[in-house]
Motif scaffolding. Structure first.
Motif, mmCIF file in Angstrom:
data_model
loop_
_atom_site.group_PDB
_atom_site.id
_atom_site.type_symbol
_atom_site.label_atom_id
_atom_site.label_comp_id
_atom_site.label_asym_id
_atom_site.label_seq_id
_atom_site.Cartn_x
_atom_site.Cartn_y
_atom_site.Cartn_z
ATOM 1 N N SER A 148 28.153 8.804 28.102
ATOM 2 C CA SER A 148 29.111 9.129 27.048
ATOM 3 C C SER A 148 30.494 9.268 27.672
ATOM 4 C CB SER A 148 28.712 10.425 26.340
ATOM 5 O OG SER A 148 28.834 11.524 27.240
ATOM 6 N N LEU A 149 31.510 9.258 26.834
ATOM 7 C CA LEU A 149 32.867 9.438 27.338
ATOM 8 C C LEU A 149 33.011 10.803 28.001
ATOM 9 C CD1 LEU A 149 35.720 8.363 27.613
ATOM 10 C CD2 LEU A 149 36.222 9.247 25.320
ATOM 11 N N LEU A 150 32.347 11.811 27.443
ATOM 12 C CA LEU A 150 32.411 13.148 28.029
ATOM 13 C C LEU A 150 31.799 13.158 29.426
ATOM 14 C CD1 LEU A 150 33.017 16.159 27.796
ATOM 15 C CD2 LEU A 150 30.794 16.459 26.673
ATOM 16 N N GLU A 151 30.688 12.443 29.624
ATOM 17 C CA GLU A 151 30.052 12.382 30.950
ATOM 18 C C GLU A 151 30.971 11.706 31.967
ATOM 19 O OE1 GLU A 151 25.264 12.193 30.154
ATOM 20 O OE2 GLU A 151 26.468 10.435 29.579
ATOM 21 N N LEU A 152 31.667 10.659 31.549
ATOM 22 C CA LEU A 152 32.599 9.982 32.456
ATOM 23 C C LEU A 152 33.767 10.895 32.807
ATOM 24 C CD1 LEU A 152 32.722 6.370 30.961
ATOM 25 C CD2 LEU A 152 31.515 7.140 32.998
ATOM 26 N N LEU A 153 34.236 11.659 31.837
ATOM 27 C CA LEU A 153 35.323 12.602 32.115
ATOM 28 C C LEU A 153 34.867 13.694 33.077
ATOM 29 C CD1 LEU A 153 36.885 12.973 28.545
ATOM 30 C CD2 LEU A 153 37.876 11.810 30.525
ATOM 31 N N GLN A 154 33.615 14.109 32.954
ATOM 32 C CA GLN A 154 33.083 15.109 33.875
ATOM 33 C C GLN A 154 32.948 14.533 35.286
ATOM 34 O OE1 GLN A 154 29.467 16.155 31.838
ATOM 35 N NE2 GLN A 154 30.416 17.850 30.702
ATOM 36 N N MET A 155 32.620 13.229 35.390
ATOM 37 C CA MET A 155 32.463 12.599 36.696
ATOM 38 C C MET A 155 33.807 12.354 37.377
ATOM 39 S SD MET A 155 29.479 9.761 35.966
ATOM 40 C CE MET A 155 29.520 9.120 37.653
ATOM 41 N N PHE A 156 34.781 11.856 36.613
ATOM 42 C CA PHE A 156 36.050 11.426 37.209
ATOM 43 C C PHE A 156 37.210 12.389 36.944
ATOM 44 C CE2 PHE A 156 33.593 7.548 37.001
ATOM 45 C CZ PHE A 156 33.922 6.889 38.166
ATOM 46 N N LYS A 193 41.217 11.636 36.207
ATOM 47 C CA LYS A 193 41.468 10.272 36.712
ATOM 48 C C LYS A 193 40.895 9.209 35.776
ATOM 49 C CE LYS A 193 41.664 11.658 41.554
ATOM 50 N NZ LYS A 193 41.595 13.091 41.275
ATOM 51 N N ALA A 194 39.995 9.616 34.859
ATOM 52 C CA ALA A 194 39.395 8.663 33.921
ATOM 53 C C ALA A 194 40.349 8.433 32.756
ATOM 54 C CB ALA A 194 38.051 9.186 33.431
ATOM 55 N N SER A 195 41.459 7.790 33.045
ATOM 56 C CA SER A 195 42.462 7.505 32.023
ATOM 57 C C SER A 195 42.015 6.310 31.175
ATOM 58 C CB SER A 195 43.799 7.194 32.690
ATOM 59 O OG SER A 195 43.693 6.028 33.490
ATOM 60 N N PRO A 196 42.588 6.156 29.982
ATOM 61 C CA PRO A 196 42.238 4.980 29.160
ATOM 62 C C PRO A 196 42.474 3.659 29.882
ATOM 63 C CG PRO A 196 43.416 6.599 27.842
ATOM 64 C CD PRO A 196 43.466 7.088 29.262
ATOM 65 N N SER A 197 43.553 3.575 30.670
ATOM 66 C CA SER A 197 43.830 2.320 31.390
ATOM 67 C C SER A 197 42.771 2.058 32.458
ATOM 68 C CB SER A 197 45.217 2.375 32.028
ATOM 69 O OG SER A 197 45.298 3.440 32.965
ATOM 70 N N ALA A 198 42.309 3.127 33.137
ATOM 71 C CA ALA A 198 41.270 2.957 34.158
ATOM 72 C C ALA A 198 39.958 2.521 33.519
ATOM 73 C CB ALA A 198 41.079 4.257 34.934
ATOM 74 N N LEU A 199 39.615 3.109 32.377
ATOM 75 C CA LEU A 199 38.383 2.708 31.682
ATOM 76 C C LEU A 199 38.468 1.251 31.236
ATOM 77 C CD1 LEU A 199 37.574 5.863 29.506
ATOM 78 C CD2 LEU A 199 36.277 4.985 31.453
ATOM 79 N N SER A 200 39.621 0.857 30.712
ATOM 80 C CA SER A 200 39.787 -0.535 30.272
ATOM 81 C C SER A 200 39.646 -1.497 31.446
ATOM 82 C CB SER A 200 41.156 -0.720 29.614
ATOM 83 O OG SER A 200 41.256 0.074 28.456
ATOM 84 N N LYS A 201 40.199 -1.111 32.592
ATOM 85 C CA LYS A 201 40.114 -1.968 33.775
ATOM 86 C C LYS A 201 38.674 -2.070 34.274
ATOM 87 C CE LYS A 201 43.043 -2.957 37.727
ATOM 88 N NZ LYS A 201 44.191 -2.462 38.517
ATOM 89 N N ALA A 202 37.941 -0.939 34.217
ATOM 90 C CA ALA A 202 36.532 -0.950 34.633
ATOM 91 C C ALA A 202 35.704 -1.831 33.711
ATOM 92 C CB ALA A 202 35.987 0.476 34.645
ATOM 93 N N VAL A 203 36.017 -1.803 32.413
ATOM 94 C CA VAL A 203 35.316 -2.676 31.459
ATOM 95 C C VAL A 203 35.659 -4.134 31.731
ATOM 96 C CG1 VAL A 203 35.143 -3.313 29.022
ATOM 97 C CG2 VAL A 203 35.108 -0.895 29.683
ATOM 98 N N SER A 221 25.335 -0.584 37.499
ATOM 99 C CA SER A 221 25.041 0.046 38.789
ATOM 100 C C SER A 221 25.488 1.503 38.743
ATOM 101 C CB SER A 221 25.737 -0.692 39.934
ATOM 102 O OG SER A 221 25.527 0.006 41.152
ATOM 103 N N PRO A 222 24.605 2.409 38.329
ATOM 104 C CA PRO A 222 24.964 3.834 38.340
ATOM 105 C C PRO A 222 25.345 4.329 39.732
ATOM 106 C CG PRO A 222 22.957 3.469 37.062
ATOM 107 C CD PRO A 222 23.274 2.176 37.754
ATOM 108 N N ALA A 223 24.742 3.762 40.787
ATOM 109 C CA ALA A 223 25.069 4.185 42.153
ATOM 110 C C ALA A 223 26.516 3.857 42.489
ATOM 111 C CB ALA A 223 24.127 3.521 43.149
ATOM 112 N N ALA A 224 26.981 2.667 42.089
ATOM 113 C CA ALA A 224 28.373 2.282 42.344
ATOM 114 C C ALA A 224 29.324 3.181 41.564
ATOM 115 C CB ALA A 224 28.596 0.822 41.966
ATOM 116 N N LEU A 225 28.954 3.525 40.332
ATOM 117 C CA LEU A 225 29.791 4.409 39.530
ATOM 118 C C LEU A 225 29.891 5.788 40.172
ATOM 119 C CD1 LEU A 225 31.328 4.388 36.765
ATOM 120 C CD2 LEU A 225 29.317 5.523 35.821
ATOM 121 N N SER A 226 28.768 6.301 40.657
ATOM 122 C CA SER A 226 28.762 7.605 41.323
ATOM 123 C C SER A 226 29.591 7.577 42.599
ATOM 124 C CB SER A 226 27.319 8.018 41.632
ATOM 125 O OG SER A 226 27.273 9.238 42.309
#
Length: 294
Positions: A116-124, A127-137, A153-158
């Motif tokens: 979820s978006l909340l989980e990504l915000l908790q991980m990053f 730093k998990a800005s909208p531009s960073a998420l768009s670039k990752a997509v 790849s959850p390992a790469a994300l972690s």
């Protein structure tokens, strides 16, 4: 004269299930339109005609289920047409699919994971800005699924989250992925070429003889992990070489700077002739003033 016992009559054939086109579509989770389209492409045999009614049987059911299964695996109708033609020519479909799996299946054992978006915000964090998420997509590191994201790849994300917490800017990390990706693609192509080179002994665009396919599948499965070993070994060598060169240059720069600082602190400052004369004149004036005071 003894009578010859009558030969046993053959067992009656099992009753054949028959279907209209609507019934066939219903039992195979298909549509009448698809049934007609498959017939037009030669994927499905035409029905038996009884007057104006077409009658289908269980062979049509089996073929439609096979087509649906292959479509679910990502095959196009053109691919399926080639497969069915190969089966009609004597190939075992399971062997063909086994060959396709050996070549085209995932090389990683990681399973995609949804965030979820909340989980990504908790991980990053921030730093998990909208531009960073768009670039990752855009790079395919994340895939949008409604309001959630899927990482192949959850390992790469972690790993990326940990590096971001260590102070590496997320934009720089994503740029590094973008810059290095063409090189990884070239390495991957070289490794895949090694794996599928087993097919080079056969005519291009033609399947190997049916008897050769099982051994070919086994050979490809044996070569795949060996190609991964080569990639990991070469990547480790390149990382060690690059980090060694950088560390050597950085240490040399630090030592050179330390040497310059040490010289500045140990050598006495040089004075010019003008400075010496001025200092002497100041001393004479001070002595003269002291004498007058007496």
């Amino acid at each position: 004269m003894p009578k010859t016992p009558p030969s046993p009559s053959p067992a009656p054939a099992a009753p054949r299930n028959e279907y209209t086109v609507d019934e066939l579509a219903r039992v195979t989770d298909s549509t009448v339109r698809n049934v007609r389209a498959y017939q037009d492409r030669g994927l499905l045999a035409p029905p038996e005609k009884r007057g104006r009614v077409g009658v289908y049987d269980d062979t049509h059911v089996s073929r439609l289920k096979l087509i649906n299964h292959l479509l679910a695996r990502g095959y196009t109708l053109a691919n399926i047409q080639d497969l069915i033609k190969a089966v009609d020519e004597g190939h075992d479909l399971r062997s063909i699919l086994g060959l396709e799996t050996a070549i085209g299946s995932r090389w990683s054992r990681e399973r995609p994971k949804k965030y979820s978006l909340l989980e990504l915000l908790q991980m990053f964090g921030d730093k998990a800005s909208p531009s960073a998420l768009s670039k990752a997509v855009e790079l395919g590191l994340l895939e949008r699924k409604g309001l959630s994201f899927v990482a192949n790849s959850p390992a790469a994300l972690s790993a990326g989250a940990t590096m971001a917490h260590e102070g590496i800017p997320l934009a720089d990390l994503l740029d590094a992925v973008r810059i290095s990706r063409p090189h990884f693609n070239a390495v991957a192509k070289a490794m895949v070429d090694l794996v599928v080179r087993q097919l080079d002994r056969y005519d291009a665009g033609a399947l190997p003889p049916p008897a050769d396919v099982p051994a070919l599948v086994e050979a490809i499965w044996r070569v795949r992990p060996l190609a991964m070993v080569l990639v990991e070994s070469e990547m480790n060598r390149a990382l060690e070489e690059a980090s060694g060169d950088y560390l050597g240059d950085r240490v040399a720069g630090i030592m050179e700077k330390l040497g310059s600082t040490h010289e500045e602190h140990t050598l006495p400052p040089a004075s010019s002739d003008g400075e010496a004369k001025a200092a002497g004149h100041a001393g004479a004036e001070k002595a003269k003033a002291k004498k007058s005071a007496r």
